[in-house]
Write a protein that holds these residues in place. Structure first.
Motif, PDB file in Angstrom:
ATOM      1  N   LYS A  85     -19.030   8.324 -18.484  1.00 20.39           N
ATOM      2  CA  LYS A  85     -19.560   9.592 -18.986  1.00 20.39           C
ATOM      3  C   LYS A  85     -18.554  10.719 -18.824  1.00 20.39           C
ATOM      4  O   LYS A  85     -18.530  11.671 -19.619  1.00 20.39           O
ATOM      5  N   HIS A  86     -17.703  10.628 -17.818  1.00 22.56           N
ATOM      6  CA  HIS A  86     -16.692  11.657 -17.566  1.00 22.56           C
ATOM      7  C   HIS A  86     -15.309  11.248 -18.079  1.00 22.56           C
ATOM      8  O   HIS A  86     -14.293  11.790 -17.646  1.00 22.56           O
ATOM      9  N   GLY A  87     -15.274  10.290 -18.999  1.00 19.35           N
ATOM     10  CA  GLY A  87     -14.017   9.937 -19.651  1.00 19.35           C
ATOM     11  C   GLY A  87     -13.208   8.879 -18.949  1.00 19.35           C
ATOM     12  O   GLY A  87     -12.046   8.653 -19.319  1.00 19.35           O
ATOM     13  N   ILE A  88     -13.771   8.212 -17.948  1.00 20.23           N
ATOM     14  CA  ILE A  88     -13.046   7.173 -17.214  1.00 20.23           C
ATOM     15  C   ILE A  88     -13.471   5.812 -17.760  1.00 20.23           C
ATOM     16  O   ILE A  88     -14.653   5.466 -17.718  1.00 20.23           O
ATOM     17  N   THR A  89     -12.522   5.071 -18.288  1.00 17.86           N
ATOM     18  CA  THR A  89     -12.818   3.780 -18.905  1.00 17.86           C
ATOM     19  C   THR A  89     -12.053   2.665 -18.194  1.00 17.86           C
ATOM     20  O   THR A  89     -11.015   2.897 -17.560  1.00 17.86           O
ATOM     21  N   VAL A  90     -12.573   1.439 -18.340  1.00 19.02           N
ATOM     22  CA  VAL A  90     -11.988   0.269 -17.688  1.00 19.02           C
ATOM     23  C   VAL A  90     -10.860  -0.292 -18.551  1.00 19.02           C
ATOM     24  O   VAL A  90     -10.967  -0.359 -19.779  1.00 19.02           O
TER      25      VAL A  90
ATOM     26  N   LEU B 298      -6.337  -9.782 -11.976  1.00 15.62           N
ATOM     27  CA  LEU B 298      -6.658  -9.790 -10.554  1.00 15.62           C
ATOM     28  C   LEU B 298      -7.361  -8.503 -10.125  1.00 15.62           C
ATOM     29  O   LEU B 298      -8.189  -8.525  -9.213  1.00 15.62           O
ATOM     30  N   GLN B 299      -7.030  -7.423 -10.759  1.00 13.27           N
ATOM     31  CA  GLN B 299      -7.678  -6.134 -10.474  1.00 13.27           C
ATOM     32  C   GLN B 299      -7.663  -5.298 -11.751  1.00 13.27           C
ATOM     33  O   GLN B 299      -6.617  -5.104 -12.366  1.00 13.27           O
ATOM     34  N   LYS B 300      -8.831  -4.826 -12.148  1.00 15.14           N
ATOM     35  CA  LYS B 300      -8.937  -4.048 -13.377  1.00 15.14           C
ATOM     36  C   LYS B 300      -8.262  -2.682 -13.222  1.00 15.14           C
ATOM     37  O   LYS B 300      -8.201  -2.126 -12.123  1.00 15.14           O
ATOM     38  N   GLY B 301      -7.791  -2.193 -14.339  1.00 18.69           N
ATOM     39  CA  GLY B 301      -7.215  -0.855 -14.357  1.00 18.69           C
ATOM     40  C   GLY B 301      -8.206   0.153 -14.917  1.00 18.69           C
ATOM     41  O   GLY B 301      -9.248  -0.204 -15.468  1.00 18.69           O
ATOM     42  N   TYR B 302      -7.857   1.446 -14.792  1.00 18.90           N
ATOM     43  CA  TYR B 302      -8.744   2.508 -15.279  1.00 18.90           C
ATOM     44  C   TYR B 302      -7.890   3.639 -15.859  1.00 18.90           C
ATOM     45  O   TYR B 302      -6.765   3.892 -15.400  1.00 18.90           O
ATOM     46  N   SER B 303      -8.466   4.290 -16.858  1.00 19.41           N
ATOM     47  CA  SER B 303      -7.794   5.427 -17.487  1.00 19.41           C
ATOM     48  C   SER B 303      -8.768   6.590 -17.601  1.00 19.41           C
ATOM     49  O   SER B 303      -9.990   6.394 -17.697  1.00 19.41           O
ATOM     50  N   LEU B 304      -8.225   7.798 -17.594  1.00 16.38           N
ATOM     51  CA  LEU B 304      -9.016   9.023 -17.696  1.00 16.38           C
ATOM     52  C   LEU B 304      -8.590   9.777 -18.943  1.00 16.38           C
ATOM     53  O   LEU B 304      -7.489  10.319 -19.009  1.00 16.38           O
ATOM     54  N   SER B 305      -9.472   9.768 -19.945  1.00 14.05           N
ATOM     55  CA  SER B 305      -9.194  10.459 -21.218  1.00 14.05           C
ATOM     56  C   SER B 305      -7.852  10.036 -21.797  1.00 14.05           C
ATOM     57  O   SER B 305      -7.065  10.858 -22.269  1.00 14.05           O
ATOM     58  N   GLY B 306      -7.582   8.728 -21.744  1.00 15.10           N
ATOM     59  CA  GLY B 306      -6.340   8.202 -22.285  1.00 15.10           C
ATOM     60  C   GLY B 306      -5.175   8.228 -21.320  1.00 15.10           C
ATOM     61  O   GLY B 306      -4.107   7.688 -21.632  1.00 15.10           O
ATOM     62  N   ARG B 307      -5.343   8.837 -20.172  1.00 16.11           N
ATOM     63  CA  ARG B 307      -4.272   8.904 -19.171  1.00 16.11           C
ATOM     64  C   ARG B 307      -4.539   7.862 -18.091  1.00 16.11           C
ATOM     65  O   ARG B 307      -5.620   7.823 -17.510  1.00 16.11           O
TER      66      ARG B 307
ATOM     67  N   LEU C 290      -5.033   5.975 -14.877  1.00 14.21           N
ATOM     68  CA  LEU C 290      -5.273   6.254 -13.462  1.00 14.21           C
ATOM     69  C   LEU C 290      -4.679   5.162 -12.580  1.00 14.21           C
ATOM     70  O   LEU C 290      -4.077   5.445 -11.543  1.00 14.21           O
ATOM     71  N   ARG C 291      -4.880   3.926 -13.019  1.00 12.55           N
ATOM     72  CA  ARG C 291      -4.388   2.787 -12.247  1.00 12.55           C
ATOM     73  C   ARG C 291      -4.126   1.631 -13.193  1.00 12.55           C
ATOM     74  O   ARG C 291      -4.980   1.293 -14.014  1.00 12.55           O
ATOM     75  N   PRO C 292      -2.946   1.010 -13.123  1.00 14.87           N
ATOM     76  CA  PRO C 292      -2.677  -0.126 -14.011  1.00 14.87           C
ATOM     77  C   PRO C 292      -3.449  -1.368 -13.563  1.00 14.87           C
ATOM     78  O   PRO C 292      -3.798  -1.521 -12.391  1.00 14.87           O
ATOM     79  N   ALA C 293      -3.701  -2.233 -14.510  1.00 12.77           N
ATOM     80  CA  ALA C 293      -4.380  -3.489 -14.197  1.00 12.77           C
ATOM     81  C   ALA C 293      -3.371  -4.477 -13.609  1.00 12.77           C
ATOM     82  O   ALA C 293      -2.262  -4.637 -14.131  1.00 12.77           O
ATOM     83  N   MET C 294      -3.758  -5.130 -12.525  1.00 12.81           N
ATOM     84  CA  MET C 294      -2.901  -6.139 -11.894  1.00 12.81           C
ATOM     85  C   MET C 294      -3.197  -7.493 -12.540  1.00 12.81           C
ATOM     86  O   MET C 294      -4.346  -7.961 -12.510  1.00 12.81           O
ATOM     87  N   VAL C 295      -2.166  -8.106 -13.129  1.00 16.00           N
ATOM     88  CA  VAL C 295      -2.385  -9.317 -13.924  1.00 16.00           C
ATOM     89  C   VAL C 295      -1.300 -10.350 -13.634  1.00 16.00           C
ATOM     90  O   VAL C 295      -0.255 -10.044 -13.051  1.00 16.00           O
ATOM     91  N   THR C 296      -1.602 -11.575 -14.079  1.00 15.40           N
ATOM     92  CA  THR C 296      -0.583 -12.620 -14.153  1.00 15.40           C
ATOM     93  C   THR C 296      -0.253 -12.840 -15.621  1.00 15.40           C
ATOM     94  O   THR C 296      -1.123 -12.724 -16.493  1.00 15.40           O
ATOM     95  N   VAL C 297       1.005 -13.162 -15.890  1.00 22.97           N
ATOM     96  CA  VAL C 297       1.490 -13.227 -17.271  1.00 22.97           C
ATOM     97  C   VAL C 297       1.995 -14.638 -17.558  1.00 22.97           C
ATOM     98  O   VAL C 297       2.591 -15.300 -16.689  1.00 22.97           O
ATOM     99  N   GLY C 298       1.741 -15.072 -18.795  1.00 24.40           N
ATOM    100  CA  GLY C 298       2.222 -16.393 -19.210  1.00 24.40           C
ATOM    101  C   GLY C 298       3.730 -16.397 -19.394  1.00 24.40           C
ATOM    102  O   GLY C 298       4.352 -15.381 -19.708  1.00 24.40           O
TER     103      GLY C 298
END
Length: 206
Positions: free
Chosen positions: A150-155, A186-195, A197-205
């Protein structure tokens, strides 16, 4: 006899004190005889009036036109500067409103992570899957995500998506996944109004 010579001497002294021209030094001087007429007096170095120095009317009109053009240009520049200043203030104010909750939202992400870990742990235990406590945790997690959104923070959940170094943080390699594609989150990331907040921690092929 003595008085005669004394009177004669006094008369001679009086004759010697009178100038030859017959004028008396004590006679008052008429100011008009010594002061020049003001109309004939010209100060030293004063410029003489020359009618040829008068400006040409055509030159004056041309100069006025140049000054008017300069004023129009100055006014246009001032209006442009004011417009840019207003836009910059609006943009900075808008950014301040968007990111005012950035620090506060960042502190809530740890709570979201803990709720997700509790839900994930309960999912592996058959005795806890349908327990009211776990159901309450799920509802709390869902409500918190709704408030953040609701405040612009998306997963940021890039599972199965191409790896993006600007939004993802690679912490491992998965040889069974195509190269350049996210294998596991491994850990989801989040963004605030397109900015971010925290990158998603992932494993890559690979």
């Amino acid at each position: 006899m003595f008085q005669f010579f004394k009177r004669r001497s006094a008369m001679s002294s009086q004759d010697n004190s009178t100038p030859e021209n017959g004028t008396n030094n004590n006679e008052p001087i008429n100011p008009q005889d010594t002061v020049n007429n003001d109309s004939d007096f010209v100060p030293s170095g004063a410029p003489e009036h020359n009618k040829n120095n008068d400006s040409n009317p055509d030159d004056l009109h041309s100069r006025i036109a140049e000054l008017e053009a300069e004023m129009v240009d100055i006014k246009a520049r001032a209006n442009a500067d004011m417009y840019n200043f207003q836009k910059r203030v609006e943009r900075e104010t808008d950014n301040a409103k968007k990111y005012a909750l950035e620090k506060f939202a960042g502190s809530l992400l740890d709570i979201v992570d803990n709720l997700e870990r509790a839900i994930a742990a309960a999912g592996t235990d058959d005795h806890l899957v349908n327990q009211p406590v776990i159901e309450g945790v799920r509802l709390t997690h869902k409500s918190l995500l709704g408030a953040l959104e609701k405040h612009g923070i998306t997963v940021v959940d890039p599972a199965g998506q191409p790896f993006d170094a600007e939004h993802h943080q690679a912490v491992g390699i998965d040889p069974n996944t195509p190269a350049g594609q996210v294998a596991n989150v491994l850990q989801k990331g989040y963004s605030l109004s397109g900015r971010l907040l925290r990158p998603a921690m992932v494993t890559v092929g690979q």
